[in-house]
Enzyme design. Structure first.
Site, PDB file in Angstrom:
ATOM      1  N   HIS A  81       0.822  -1.217   0.000  1.00 21.95           N
ATOM      2  CA  HIS A  81       0.000   0.000   0.000  1.00 21.95           C
ATOM      3  C   HIS A  81       0.858   1.269   0.000  1.00 21.95           C
ATOM      4  O   HIS A  81       1.855   1.335   0.721  1.00 21.95           O
ATOM      5  CB  HIS A  81      -0.920   0.010   1.221  1.00 21.95           C
ATOM      6  CG  HIS A  81      -2.140   0.857   1.048  1.00 21.95           C
ATOM      7  ND1 HIS A  81      -2.090   2.236   1.064  1.00 21.95           N
ATOM      8  CD2 HIS A  81      -3.432   0.528   0.822  1.00 21.95           C
ATOM      9  CE1 HIS A  81      -3.312   2.711   0.885  1.00 21.95           C
ATOM     10  NE2 HIS A  81      -4.146   1.705   0.729  1.00 21.95           N
ATOM     11  N   GLY A 163       4.589  21.776  10.611  1.00 24.54           N
ATOM     12  CA  GLY A 163       5.683  20.878  10.956  1.00 24.54           C
ATOM     13  C   GLY A 163       6.920  21.133  10.121  1.00 24.54           C
ATOM     14  O   GLY A 163       6.933  21.975   9.218  1.00 24.54           O
ATOM     15  N   HIS A 168      10.158  12.832   9.721  1.00 24.85           N
ATOM     16  CA  HIS A 168      10.584  12.358  11.042  1.00 24.85           C
ATOM     17  C   HIS A 168      11.469  11.119  10.851  1.00 24.85           C
ATOM     18  O   HIS A 168      11.210  10.297   9.971  1.00 24.85           O
ATOM     19  CB  HIS A 168       9.348  12.015  11.876  1.00 24.85           C
ATOM     20  CG  HIS A 168       9.644  11.630  13.284  1.00 24.85           C
ATOM     21  ND1 HIS A 168      10.068  10.365  13.649  1.00 24.85           N
ATOM     22  CD2 HIS A 168       9.575  12.349  14.438  1.00 24.85           C
ATOM     23  CE1 HIS A 168      10.247  10.320  14.946  1.00 24.85           C
ATOM     24  NE2 HIS A 168       9.951  11.502  15.465  1.00 24.85           N
ATOM     25  N   PRO A 169      12.520  10.953  11.662  1.00 27.87           N
ATOM     26  CA  PRO A 169      13.446   9.832  11.466  1.00 27.87           C
ATOM     27  C   PRO A 169      12.783   8.462  11.422  1.00 27.87           C
ATOM     28  O   PRO A 169      13.207   7.591  10.661  1.00 27.87           O
ATOM     29  CB  PRO A 169      14.379   9.949  12.678  1.00 27.87           C
ATOM     30  CG  PRO A 169      14.321  11.376  13.072  1.00 27.87           C
ATOM     31  CD  PRO A 169      12.938  11.836  12.753  1.00 27.87           C
ATOM     32  N   THR A 170      11.740   8.246  12.225  1.00 24.79           N
ATOM     33  CA  THR A 170      11.084   6.930  12.233  1.00 24.79           C
ATOM     34  C   THR A 170       9.610   6.989  11.866  1.00 24.79           C
ATOM     35  O   THR A 170       9.065   6.013  11.347  1.00 24.79           O
ATOM     36  CB  THR A 170      11.210   6.264  13.618  1.00 24.79           C
ATOM     37  OG1 THR A 170      10.587   7.099  14.615  1.00 24.79           O
ATOM     38  CG2 THR A 170      12.671   6.037  13.968  1.00 24.79           C
ATOM     39  N   GLY A 172       8.159   9.306   9.765  1.00 23.20           N
ATOM     40  CA  GLY A 172       7.917   9.820   8.420  1.00 23.20           C
ATOM     41  C   GLY A 172       7.054  11.063   8.452  1.00 23.20           C
ATOM     42  O   GLY A 172       7.357  12.024   9.157  1.00 23.20           O
TER      43      GLY A 172
END
Length: 297
Positions: A81, A163, A168-170, A172
């Protein structure tokens, strides 16, 4: 009349342990009900459907990010997906005692809070879109997380609404929006040729104006799937959609293995089916007993 808003939160994981922790934490919220949840290993995606008040949903959505931040990493995610983040999509749909304007405002409040608390870039989509290029969710998710990671800071149309201009590092990124009722409706085909599913999905997009469709592999089931969002079941009924896919499949000598609905479905959409299948064209939602029981009888 008590207000009811639906939110079918899409999470990029098929981990039962992670989803169960989310569901258990949400059970403690007053004015909120976890109406349904499902996991799909091929899509590597889960959908948790909530019904609640504005206040309850505003408090509940951050739970998804809190749990996801503990266990999940979008950089490791693989699945059929499209997605831009772990808590990929958060829609708000008005059902009772509340309108679209309130859902738009709710999406904006929740988005601001998520961006502030978790440093996640947020895109407002659907009726809550603040820019024309963000109205269509598929445009926001174009190319998935991998493309967004490279483009978010240098292509203006990819800038988030709130934002940071970096994923974001983990976690997204995430899309938060307001929309009308949507039915997630999938048709499975008895073939392992994903090219057939993709060709049929393209025909669906061309021929049915209120349906989004993609073709995907179901490796765990040895089949392929035409995965669809019916955006307006009044314009394109579920029966019309099913028959369209089945007819196209026959052109390739492929049988339909069955279909599935992910999350909740409006009663009116099922009554529409009964009108045709049972040959009762005058059947009305008001003739269904449960309609009256849930309407405050």
């Amino acid at each position: 009349m008590r207000e009811v808003i639906q939110s079918a939160v899409n999470v990029s994981t098929s981990s039962s342990a992670v989803v169960q922790e989310i569901v258990e934490r949400l059970a403690a919220f007053e004015g909120l009900k976890v109406a349904d949840y499902s996991l799909d290993p091929d899509h590597n995606r889960s959908v948790v459907t909530l019904l609640g008040t504005q206040k309850a949903l505003e408090a509940a959505v951050p739970v998804f990010f809190e749990v996801a931040e503990k266990y999940l990493d979008i950089r490791l995610h693989r699945g059929e997906h499209p997605r831009i983040g772990i808590v990929d999509v958060v829609p708000f749909t008005p059902w009772r005692g509340v309108g679209m304007e309130e859902c738009k405002a709710l999406a904006w409040r929740v988005g601001e809070e998520i961006a502030r608390r978790f440093r996640v870039p947020v895109y407002f989509y659907g009726e809550a879109a603040k820019r024309p290029e963000h109205r269509d969710l598929s445009q926001i998710r174009r190319g998935g997380y991998e493309a967004l990671r490279e483009e978010i800071a240098r292509i203006p149309e990819r800038f988030p609404d709130v934002g940071p201009c970096e994923v974001h590092p983990t976690l997204g990124a995430t899309a938060i929006g307001a929309r009308g009722p949507l039915v997630a409706f999938n048709v499975n085909l008895r073939t392992q040729d994903v090219g057939v599913a993709r060709k049929i999905a393209a025909r669906v997009r061309e021929g049915l104006q209120a349906v989004k469709a993609i073709g995907v592999e179901l490796k765990t089931r040895g089949m392929v799937q035409v995965s669809m969002n019916v955006l307006d079941f009044r314009r394109n009924s579920l029966l019309e959609v099913f028959r369209f896919v089945a007819l196209e499949a026959r052109r390739y000598g492929v049988d339909v293995a069955g279909s599935e609905i992910i999350g909740l479905v409006p009663l009116e959409a099922l009554v529409d089916l009964a009108q045709v299948v049972l040959g009762v064209p005058d059947l009305r939602v008001s003739q269904v007993v449960e309609h009256h029981l849930t309407d405050g009888f």
